[in-house]
Write a protein that holds these residues in place. Structure first.
Motif, short mmCIF file in Angstrom:
data_model
loop_
_atom_site.label_atom_id
_atom_site.label_comp_id
_atom_site.label_asym_id
_atom_site.label_seq_id
_atom_site.Cartn_x
_atom_site.Cartn_y
_atom_site.Cartn_z
N ALA A 137 2.62 17.55 -10.84
CA ALA A 137 1.72 16.48 -10.42
C ALA A 137 0.32 17.01 -10.20
CB ALA A 137 2.25 15.83 -9.14
N LEU A 138 0.21 18.23 -9.71
CA LEU A 138 -1.11 18.83 -9.53
C LEU A 138 -1.80 19.06 -10.86
CD1 LEU A 138 -0.37 21.40 -6.68
CD2 LEU A 138 -1.59 19.23 -6.51
N VAL A 139 -1.02 19.49 -11.87
CA VAL A 139 -1.58 19.69 -13.20
C VAL A 139 -2.07 18.36 -13.76
CG1 VAL A 139 -1.00 20.33 -15.57
CG2 VAL A 139 -0.21 21.74 -13.68
N HIS A 140 -1.28 17.31 -13.60
CA HIS A 140 -1.69 15.99 -14.08
C HIS A 140 -2.94 15.51 -13.36
CE1 HIS A 140 2.61 14.92 -15.59
NE2 HIS A 140 1.97 15.73 -16.41
N ARG A 141 -2.99 15.72 -12.05
CA ARG A 141 -4.16 15.28 -11.28
C ARG A 141 -5.41 16.03 -11.73
NH1 ARG A 141 -3.27 15.18 -5.14
NH2 ARG A 141 -2.06 13.40 -5.79
N HIS A 142 -5.28 17.33 -11.99
CA HIS A 142 -6.41 18.13 -12.46
C HIS A 142 -6.89 17.63 -13.82
CE1 HIS A 142 -9.08 21.50 -12.94
NE2 HIS A 142 -8.48 21.82 -14.09
N TYR A 143 -5.95 17.31 -14.71
CA TYR A 143 -6.31 16.80 -16.04
C TYR A 143 -7.04 15.46 -15.92
CZ TYR A 143 -5.91 15.09 -20.80
OH TYR A 143 -6.18 14.59 -22.04
N THR B 214 0.85 -1.18 0.00
CA THR B 214 0.00 0.00 0.00
C THR B 214 0.89 1.24 0.00
OG1 THR B 214 -0.10 -0.06 2.40
CG2 THR B 214 -1.87 -1.15 1.21
N PRO B 215 0.51 2.27 -0.74
CA PRO B 215 1.34 3.47 -0.76
C PRO B 215 1.39 4.13 0.62
CG PRO B 215 -0.66 3.79 -2.03
CD PRO B 215 -0.65 2.36 -1.59
N LYS B 216 2.55 4.59 0.98
CA LYS B 216 2.72 5.22 2.28
C LYS B 216 2.51 6.72 2.15
CE LYS B 216 5.96 1.67 3.59
NZ LYS B 216 7.34 1.32 3.83
N GLN B 217 1.88 7.30 3.15
CA GLN B 217 1.66 8.74 3.17
C GLN B 217 2.98 9.44 3.49
OE1 GLN B 217 -1.03 10.30 2.40
NE2 GLN B 217 -2.41 8.56 2.21
N THR B 218 3.28 10.44 2.69
CA THR B 218 4.49 11.20 2.94
C THR B 218 4.11 12.64 3.25
OG1 THR B 218 4.75 11.76 0.62
CG2 THR B 218 5.83 9.75 1.38
N ALA B 219 4.98 13.31 3.94
CA ALA B 219 4.75 14.70 4.29
C ALA B 219 5.36 15.64 3.26
CB ALA B 219 5.32 14.98 5.68
N GLU B 220 5.90 15.09 2.18
CA GLU B 220 6.54 15.92 1.17
C GLU B 220 5.48 16.69 0.38
OE1 GLU B 220 8.86 13.36 -1.26
OE2 GLU B 220 9.94 12.50 0.42
N PRO B 221 5.79 17.91 -0.03
CA PRO B 221 4.83 18.66 -0.84
C PRO B 221 4.68 18.05 -2.23
CG PRO B 221 6.89 19.86 -0.65
CD PRO B 221 7.00 18.66 0.25
N ILE B 222 3.49 18.20 -2.80
CA ILE B 222 3.22 17.67 -4.13
C ILE B 222 3.74 18.66 -5.16
CG2 ILE B 222 1.40 16.99 -5.74
CD1 ILE B 222 -0.28 16.25 -3.32
#
Length: 85
Positions: free
Chosen positions: A62-68, A50-58
């Motif tokens: 990646a935000l542009v890809h997620r929006h698309y 399972t993917p682990k939650q990270t505290a790193e900023p996105i």
């Protein structure tokens, strides 16, 4: 002449028997390797972690890809079209 035909058939039968035994030996060897692997492998190794939650900023890209991808899911995005000439 008849003994030559008998000799040819004997060679064919021996060759086919040898081939079949060799294939069975290879198949049983592969099966034993698989059984050994599954007997010694850790449990649920074939399942992805399972993917682990990270505290790193996105990153911004990646935000542009997620929006698309969200637009594609909603059906609001159209495929790009070639310009008309």
């Amino acid at each position: 002449m008849p003994w030559e035909i008998v000799a040819i058939w004997a060679i064919v039968i021996v060759t086919l028997t040898w081939f079949r035994r060799d294939e069975e030996r290879l198949r049983s060897h592969r099966l034993a390797e698989q059984a050994r692997y599954f007997a010694t492998a850790s449990r649920y190794r074939h399942r992805p972690e399972t993917p682990k939650q990270t505290a790193e900023p996105i990153p911004a890209q990646a935000l542009v890809h997620r929006h698309y991808l969200d637009l594609l899911k909603s059906g609001a995005a159209m495929a790009p079209q070639a310009p008309r000439t």
